[in-house]
Design a protein around this motif. Structure first.
Motif, PDB file in Angstrom:
ATOM      1  N   ILE A 158     -61.270   2.075  25.553  1.00 47.29           N
ATOM      2  CA  ILE A 158     -62.168   2.322  23.746  1.00 47.29           C
ATOM      3  C   ILE A 158     -63.051   3.095  24.409  1.00 47.29           C
ATOM      4  N   ARG A 159     -64.173   2.383  24.528  1.00 48.36           N
ATOM      5  CA  ARG A 159     -65.693   2.738  25.156  1.00 48.36           C
ATOM      6  C   ARG A 159     -65.202   4.288  25.898  1.00 48.36           C
ATOM      7  N   VAL A 160     -64.386   4.097  27.353  1.00 48.70           N
ATOM      8  CA  VAL A 160     -64.302   5.956  27.068  1.00 48.70           C
ATOM      9  C   VAL A 160     -64.243   6.987  26.068  1.00 48.70           C
ATOM     10  N   LEU A 161     -62.978   6.309  25.325  1.00 49.93           N
ATOM     11  CA  LEU A 161     -62.611   7.776  24.700  1.00 49.93           C
ATOM     12  C   LEU A 161     -63.723   7.821  23.471  1.00 49.93           C
ATOM     13  N   ARG A 162     -65.091   6.852  23.770  1.00 49.64           N
ATOM     14  CA  ARG A 162     -65.848   6.756  22.430  1.00 49.64           C
ATOM     15  C   ARG A 162     -66.904   7.614  23.042  1.00 49.64           C
ATOM     16  N   ARG A 163     -67.353   7.239  24.273  1.00 45.25           N
ATOM     17  CA  ARG A 163     -68.242   7.638  24.927  1.00 45.25           C
ATOM     18  C   ARG A 163     -68.705   8.685  24.986  1.00 45.25           C
ATOM     19  N   GLU A 164     -67.351   9.194  25.748  1.00 46.30           N
ATOM     20  CA  GLU A 164     -67.254  10.135  26.611  1.00 46.30           C
ATOM     21  C   GLU A 164     -66.086  11.820  25.849  1.00 46.30           C
ATOM     22  N   TYR A 165     -65.061  11.393  25.276  1.00 41.02           N
ATOM     23  CA  TYR A 165     -64.904  12.289  23.735  1.00 41.02           C
ATOM     24  C   TYR A 165     -65.159  12.620  22.442  1.00 41.02           C
ATOM     25  N   GLY A 166     -66.397  11.405  22.179  1.00 34.98           N
ATOM     26  CA  GLY A 166     -65.934  11.019  20.469  1.00 34.98           C
ATOM     27  C   GLY A 166     -65.014  11.159  20.349  1.00 34.98           C
ATOM     28  N   ILE A 167     -63.990  10.500  20.431  1.00 33.72           N
ATOM     29  CA  ILE A 167     -62.720   9.584  19.493  1.00 33.72           C
ATOM     30  C   ILE A 167     -62.590   7.803  19.770  1.00 33.72           C
ATOM     31  N   THR A 168     -62.512   8.523  17.880  1.00 33.99           N
ATOM     32  CA  THR A 168     -62.344   6.586  18.013  1.00 33.99           C
ATOM     33  C   THR A 168     -61.147   6.025  17.490  1.00 33.99           C
ATOM     34  N   SER A 169     -61.048   4.853  18.700  1.00 35.77           N
ATOM     35  CA  SER A 169     -59.590   4.667  18.774  1.00 35.77           C
ATOM     36  C   SER A 169     -60.092   2.620  18.175  1.00 35.77           C
ATOM     37  N   THR A 170     -59.175   2.024  18.364  1.00 40.80           N
ATOM     38  CA  THR A 170     -58.744   1.015  18.258  1.00 40.80           C
ATOM     39  C   THR A 170     -57.280   0.195  18.673  1.00 40.80           C
ATOM     40  N   THR A 171     -57.753  -1.332  18.193  1.00 40.37           N
ATOM     41  CA  THR A 171     -56.526  -2.174  18.814  1.00 40.37           C
ATOM     42  C   THR A 171     -55.778  -2.509  17.435  1.00 40.37           C
ATOM     43  N   VAL A 172     -54.847  -2.194  17.901  1.00 33.39           N
ATOM     44  CA  VAL A 172     -53.679  -2.937  16.553  1.00 33.39           C
ATOM     45  C   VAL A 172     -52.960  -4.299  16.537  1.00 33.39           C
ATOM     46  N   GLU A 173     -53.619  -4.989  15.734  1.00 34.33           N
ATOM     47  CA  GLU A 173     -53.077  -6.711  15.732  1.00 34.33           C
ATOM     48  C   GLU A 173     -50.858  -6.861  15.511  1.00 34.33           C
ATOM     49  N   GLY A 174     -50.651  -7.346  16.796  1.00 39.04           N
ATOM     50  CA  GLY A 174     -48.946  -7.071  17.299  1.00 39.04           C
ATOM     51  C   GLY A 174     -48.533  -6.306  18.319  1.00 39.04           C
ATOM     52  N   ARG A 175     -49.537  -5.297  18.240  1.00 37.47           N
ATOM     53  CA  ARG A 175     -49.244  -4.587  18.898  1.00 37.47           C
ATOM     54  C   ARG A 175     -50.080  -4.207  20.591  1.00 37.47           C
TER      55      ARG A 175
END
Length: 227
Positions: free
Chosen positions: A110-127
Motif C-alpha cells: 500500500i505504501r509503495v503504491l501511494r508513494r511511487e504512483y499516487g494510487i490509494t489502496s487499502t485492505t478489505v475486511e475478510g479478504r
C-alpha cells in the motif's frame, strides 16, 4: 539472523513456476536448519495458474487450462509476465507473528503504491491482499497467499504491474466473484513494469521484515538467473 534478497528473473528472463517452487522448498529446508539466511525471492513468472488448498472446482479455468495445485493457503490465481512476485522464505521469531506478517506485506505494498504512483489502496475486511475501493466494484491489485511450516514461511505476494487482466477472466480469482482485478499500469495510464517497481518493493521489504526475525542483518540483493 540475516535477511538476503535474490532476484531470480524479470522480463525477458521469465521464471518457470515449478523451478521457483523447487527453489522455495530447498530454501525452506535450509532456512529451517539454519543453513541459509531467511531469503526473499523476487521474480516474474511464465504464465501459470496456481490453486491453493481452498480452491473449489467452479473456481478453475473455464476452458480447462491446466492448473498447478500448491500447498499455500487461499484459492486460485494467475501469475505471469507483467506481475511482480515475491516469495519471502522467513524463519519467524514466533509462530504467533503470522497474522501481523501478512498485514505488514499488505501495508508495505500500500505504501509503495501511494508513494511511487499516487494510487490509494487499502485492505478489505475478510479478504486478503490489496484493493482499490472507490465506489464501484472493488479491484484487487495485489494478492497474498502463504504457507507456514515449523515457523518458516513460503509463497508470498503478487503485485499486478503491467500484466494482462484477460487470464483472470477465465477463473474466479481467489474465489471472489463480486470484484475485479486491476494493475498499476491501468490505474496510472502508462506502462509500469515489474522492473520499474522492484527496487521500491525490495526497499520496503528490507525495512519491514527484519522485525519478524529477531534483528536481522540485510544482505544486498543478488541479481541474475536461477541458481
Amino acid at each position: 539472523m540475516d535477511l538476503a534478497f535474490r532476484r531470480l528473473g524479470l522480463h525477458p528472463d521469465l521464471v518457470d513456476y515449478a523451478e521457483a517452487l523447487a527453489i522455495q522448498r530447498q530454501l525452506h529446508t535450509d532456512v529451517l536448519a539454519d543453513q541459509s539466511p531467511s531469503t526473499v525471492l523476487l521474480l516474474e513468472h511464465q504464465d501459470v495458474y496456481t490453486a491453493g488448498r481452498r480452491t473449489e472446482p467452479e473456481d478453475r479455468p473455464k476452458d480447462g487450462t491446466p492448473v498447478v495445485d500448491v500447498d499455500r493457503g487461499g484459492k486460485i490465481t494467475w501469475h505471469g509476465r507483467g506481475q511482480l512476485v515475491g516469495y519471502p522464505i522467513l524463519k519467524l521469531a514466533k509462530r504467533a507473528m503470522v497474522k501481523d506478517y501478512v498485514a505488514s506485506l499488505e501495508e508495505l505494498l500500500i505504501r509503495v503504491l501511494r508513494r511511487e504512483y499516487g494510487i490509494t489502496s487499502t485492505t478489505v475486511e475478510g479478504r486478503s491482499g490489496v484493493w482499490l475501493v472507490d465506489g464501484g466494484r472493488d479491484r484487487k491489485i495485489a494478492a497474498i497467499g502463504l504457507r507456514v511450516h515449523r515457523s518458516v514461511t513460503m509463497h508470498g505476494f503478487a503485485l499486478n504491474c503491467s500484466n494482462s487482466l484477460t487470464p483472470f477472466e477465465n477463473i474466479v480469482p481467489c474465489g471472489i466473484s463480486d470484484a475485479d482485478t486491476t494493475t498499476i499500469s491501468a490505474e496510472v495510464g502508462e506502462e509500469i513494469a515489474p522492473a520499474d517497481v522492484v527496487d521500491a518493493v525490495a526497499a520496503e521489504l528490507a525495512a519491514e521484515l527484519p522485525r519478524f526475525l529477531g534483528g536481522a542483518h540485510i544482505t544486498p540483493a543478488a541479481e541474475g538467473a536461477l541458481s
